[in-house]
Design an enzyme around this catalytic site. Structure first.
Site, mmCIF file in Angstrom:
data_model
loop_
_atom_site.group_PDB
_atom_site.id
_atom_site.type_symbol
_atom_site.label_atom_id
_atom_site.label_comp_id
_atom_site.label_asym_id
_atom_site.label_seq_id
_atom_site.Cartn_x
_atom_site.Cartn_y
_atom_site.Cartn_z
ATOM 1 N N THR A 32 0.723 -1.136 0.121
ATOM 2 C CA THR A 32 0.120 -0.174 -0.506
ATOM 3 C C THR A 32 0.761 1.281 0.154
ATOM 4 O O THR A 32 1.879 1.265 0.330
ATOM 5 C CB THR A 32 -1.056 0.176 1.009
ATOM 6 N N PRO A 52 0.301 5.498 0.007
ATOM 7 C CA PRO A 52 -0.422 6.902 -0.299
ATOM 8 C C PRO A 52 -1.690 7.355 -1.184
ATOM 9 O O PRO A 52 -2.720 7.734 -1.320
ATOM 10 C CB PRO A 52 0.481 8.087 0.355
ATOM 11 N N SER A 85 -6.642 0.009 -2.614
ATOM 12 C CA SER A 85 -7.336 -0.646 -3.323
ATOM 13 C C SER A 85 -6.620 -0.799 -5.369
ATOM 14 O O SER A 85 -6.758 -2.310 -5.340
ATOM 15 C CB SER A 85 -9.356 -0.861 -2.888
ATOM 16 N N PHE A 93 1.287 2.511 5.636
ATOM 17 C CA PHE A 93 0.148 1.450 6.750
ATOM 18 C C PHE A 93 0.897 0.073 6.318
ATOM 19 O O PHE A 93 0.107 -1.239 6.337
ATOM 20 C CB PHE A 93 -1.586 1.609 5.799
ATOM 21 N N ILE A 105 -25.831 -4.651 24.998
ATOM 22 C CA ILE A 105 -26.949 -5.678 25.756
ATOM 23 C C ILE A 105 -26.532 -5.200 27.212
ATOM 24 O O ILE A 105 -27.063 -5.382 28.148
ATOM 25 C CB ILE A 105 -26.940 -7.508 25.173
ATOM 26 N N GLU A 158 -6.799 -6.168 3.978
ATOM 27 C CA GLU A 158 -6.652 -7.216 3.176
ATOM 28 C C GLU A 158 -8.343 -7.257 1.815
ATOM 29 O O GLU A 158 -8.582 -8.012 1.685
ATOM 30 C CB GLU A 158 -6.646 -8.472 3.716
ATOM 31 N N SER A 167 -15.101 -4.312 2.082
ATOM 32 C CA SER A 167 -15.524 -5.215 2.200
ATOM 33 C C SER A 167 -16.616 -4.533 0.594
ATOM 34 O O SER A 167 -16.759 -5.463 -0.207
ATOM 35 C CB SER A 167 -16.912 -4.549 2.999
#
Length: 387
Positions: free
Chosen positions: A126, A128, A132, A156, A341, A367, A370
């Site tokens: 990766t 800057p 993707s 990163f 909860i 990785e 989505s």
């Protein structure tokens, strides 16, 4: 596909879970509080992991690893995933299997020391301006006689500050395609201390405290041709051949964290009383538990089916994309509902829930986001009908 665990798989699950609970859980609070994983703590836990046979367990038996099949390896990853990422990744290391693509000399220099716990690796892709869309990377490698000269920036890059060497992917040329020019990519081994290569502190991250990221700078970094991993201009082919299952690894660790959060939620729903009865008897809570359990089971089935198909040689990119997509988004849902909860106490650091909730956020990004997973899945569906 067999849904029951073999005796060997049950032993691996039990051994790994006991190690996680006894050796990793006790140090989570320190790592969360300080954001630092002490070198002496890494050394202590690493030695125990090696003694327990859990270190580098992802590697084949013929190179000194445990030789686990994919399903068993994912069961192991799931158990490790219950703990703080910094602890289980840096102390119970799983060297990248891309090291298996090296020459015999490269295996001696990089692979075997990683399996023995003497060295550690990291991957650098990766940039800057290239996340993707890795084909848009700007960091370059130019051949100069028998050497290569590397220039550019990566960011990163996970645990690069702790690694002894990096496997970096650099633009090494261009080729014409029907859709225009496309960059060729070559992979290189770069040792810490190589002139022209520096590692700088990265960014403060909301997820996975103690698990650092770094910025890598290459400034006329000269490497001999022996440092090329795989073939020149074939870096993507090397990555695709050896890194495909990393998405399943991410998915499996998410399963473990979700189970931990769910366990807390169920226990609290049975113990906490309001308006004269257990809160788990109210539909507002009980239906949450039902939805959480259903989502977890669906994610488990997708992940382990993909692992089984991987061993059969029939797995597809969309199988792994579905598994990663479902498991990471399921974890976010389960962590959020578990906190709901508990109410206010769920956000306090007395419990691991707020950490699991924060840590879940990065899983839908690294990785392959989505959105990238959905692109892989939908592209496969459309391609089948000529789209």
């Amino acid at each position: 596909m067999q849904f029951g665990l073999s005796e060997e798989q049950r032993l691996i699950v039990d051994t790994t879970r006991a190690f996680v609970e006894n050796e990793l859980y006790p140090h989570e609070a320190e790592v969360e509080r300080t954001g630092v994983l002490r070198p002496e703590l890494i050394a202590e836990i690493k030695a125990k992991a090696i003694a327990a046979g859990l270190y580098a367990a992802n590697m084949p038996a013929d190179v000194g690893g445990a030789g686990l099949d994919t399903v068993t390896w994912l069961l192991y990853e799931k158990e490790l995933g219950r703990a703080s990422y910094a602890l289980h990744w840096n102390c119970v290391a799983r060297p990248s299997n891309i090291l298996l693509a090296g020459t015999p000399e490269q295996r001696e220099r990089y692979l075997f020391p990683c399996i023995r716990g003497e060295k550690s690796d990291c991957l650098a892709m990766t940039e800057p301006n290239a996340g993707s869309d890795l084909r848009s990377m700007q960091a370059s490698a130019v051949q100069d006689g028998d050497d290569w000269v590397l220039n550019g920036t990566k960011h990163f890059i996970s645990h690069a500050d702790m690694a002894d060497f990096v496997i970096t992917f650099m633009a090494s040329g261009e080729e014409d395609t029907p859709r225009g020019k496309r960059k060729k990519i070559t992979a290189f081994f770069v040792d810490k201390g190589t002139p022209g290569f520096s590692v700088r502190d990265g960014y403060q991250n909301v997820s996975h405290r103690g698990y650092t990221n770094s910025v890598l700078e290459f400034d006329d970094c000269r490497l001999p041709k022996q440092q090329v991993l795989g073939e020149v201009h074939k870096g993507f082919e090397v990555a695709n051949a050896w890194l495909g299952a990393t998405r399943l690894q991410v998915a499996a660790t998410c399963l473990g964290r979700a189970e931990r959060a769910f366990g807390h939620a169920v226990s609290y729903a049975a113990e906490r009383k309001q308006f004269g009865q257990q809160i788990g008897k109210f539909q507002g809570v009980s239906f949450k538990l039902a939805d959480m359990a259903t989502e977890m089971k669906a994610a488990n089935l997708l992940v382990f089916e993909a692992g089984w198909k991987y061993d059969q040689g029939t797995v597809t990119d969309e199988d792994m994309a579905m598994a990663k997509l479902k498991a990471t988004e399921m974890l976010a849902f389960v962590a959020d509902e578990a906190i709901q909860i508990y109410g206010g106490m769920g956000l306090m650091n007395d419990l691991p829930l707020e950490r699991i909730w924060r840590d879940a956020r990065v899983e839908r990004i690294w990785e392959g986001t989505s959105e990238i997973q959905r692109h892989i899945i939908s592209r496969a569906l459309l391609r089948a009908v000529g789209g």
